[in-house]
Motif scaffolding. Structure first.
Motif, short mmCIF file in Angstrom:
data_model
loop_
_atom_site.label_atom_id
_atom_site.label_comp_id
_atom_site.label_asym_id
_atom_site.label_seq_id
_atom_site.Cartn_x
_atom_site.Cartn_y
_atom_site.Cartn_z
N PHE A 273 -13.18 -19.89 -1.28
CA PHE A 273 -12.88 -20.27 0.09
C PHE A 273 -12.74 -21.79 0.18
O PHE A 273 -13.39 -22.53 -0.55
CB PHE A 273 -13.99 -19.83 1.03
CG PHE A 273 -13.90 -18.41 1.49
CD1 PHE A 273 -13.61 -18.11 2.82
CD2 PHE A 273 -14.09 -17.36 0.61
CE1 PHE A 273 -13.53 -16.81 3.25
CE2 PHE A 273 -14.02 -16.05 1.04
CZ PHE A 273 -13.73 -15.76 2.37
N ILE B 221 -12.67 -21.96 6.58
CA ILE B 221 -13.91 -21.44 7.17
C ILE B 221 -14.10 -22.03 8.58
O ILE B 221 -14.47 -21.31 9.51
CB ILE B 221 -15.12 -21.75 6.28
CG1 ILE B 221 -15.02 -20.98 4.96
CG2 ILE B 221 -16.43 -21.43 7.00
CD1 ILE B 221 -16.05 -21.39 3.91
N ARG C 205 -16.98 -16.52 6.06
CA ARG C 205 -17.60 -17.17 4.91
C ARG C 205 -17.60 -16.22 3.71
O ARG C 205 -17.50 -15.00 3.88
CB ARG C 205 -19.03 -17.57 5.24
CG ARG C 205 -19.12 -18.51 6.43
CD ARG C 205 -20.56 -18.92 6.72
NE ARG C 205 -20.58 -19.98 7.71
CZ ARG C 205 -20.27 -21.25 7.47
NH1 ARG C 205 -19.95 -21.64 6.27
NH2 ARG C 205 -20.31 -22.14 8.45
#
Length: 178
Positions: free
Chosen positions: A45, A50, A56
């Motif tokens: 990620f 995010i 998440r």
């Protein structure tokens, strides 16, 4: 009109990093079904992503991969099926690249981009971002960048445009994706 509106959120800036998907099914100009799933993208990620959507890595650790989801949703992407998305270039690219990362053939379907229709119909808007169009048309969008809320908002934008401009005018925006 029958169509499915599509929205993806991605884990990072790469178009094969889908971490959530939503589909809103419309039949005869009525929302009849919704589908939402987190996706384990099996890639890292990016913090900026995010911040945008709030998803998440730990949220998707037990989620299905896109390859596991695809058999359940692929019938919605059959030839002559209409897929709508706000910024369809992005969402169709995420679909194509995510499928390619699993060596799954990309389907052919019809696509309508409500970003493009909004730019054409509502030239006086400050911009044509999803949240701006929704605010101007008084369409509810509670959690922008939640794929399900964005997908439903896209469906409602298209339904608004169909009511105001008619299916014949809207049809000029439909194209086939390969």
């Amino acid at each position: 009109m029958d169509f499915v509106s599509l929205d993806f959120e991605t884990a990072n800036f790469k178009r094969n990093s889908a971490c959530s998907i939503a589909l809103t099914v419309v039949r005869k100009n009525q929302v009849v079904d919704e589908f939402y799933s987190l996706i384990n993208p099996q890639v890292p990620f990016n913090q900026r992503n995010i911040q945008i959507h709030g998803i998440r890595p730990e949220d998707v650790s037990n989620a299905p991969t896109f390859a596991e989801l695809w058999p359940h949703i692929s019938p919605l992407f059959a030839p002559n099926k209409l897929i709508a998305a706000h910024n369809a270039t992005f969402d169709c690219s995420v679909l194509k690249n995510t499928l390619a990362s699993y060596n799954i053939a990309s389907p052919q379907f019809l696509v309508l981009d409500t970003l493009k229709t909004s730019r054409s119909y509502f030239r006086n808007f400050e911009n044509h971002k999803l949240n701006t169009v929704c605010a101007q048309l008084k369409i509810q969008l509670q959690n922008h960048h939640n794929a399900l809320d964005d997908s439903l908002a896209c469906a409602n934008i298209l339904l608004y445009q169909l009511k105001k401009f008619g299916v014949n005018d809207i049809s000029r925006f439909i194209k086939s994706i390969q």
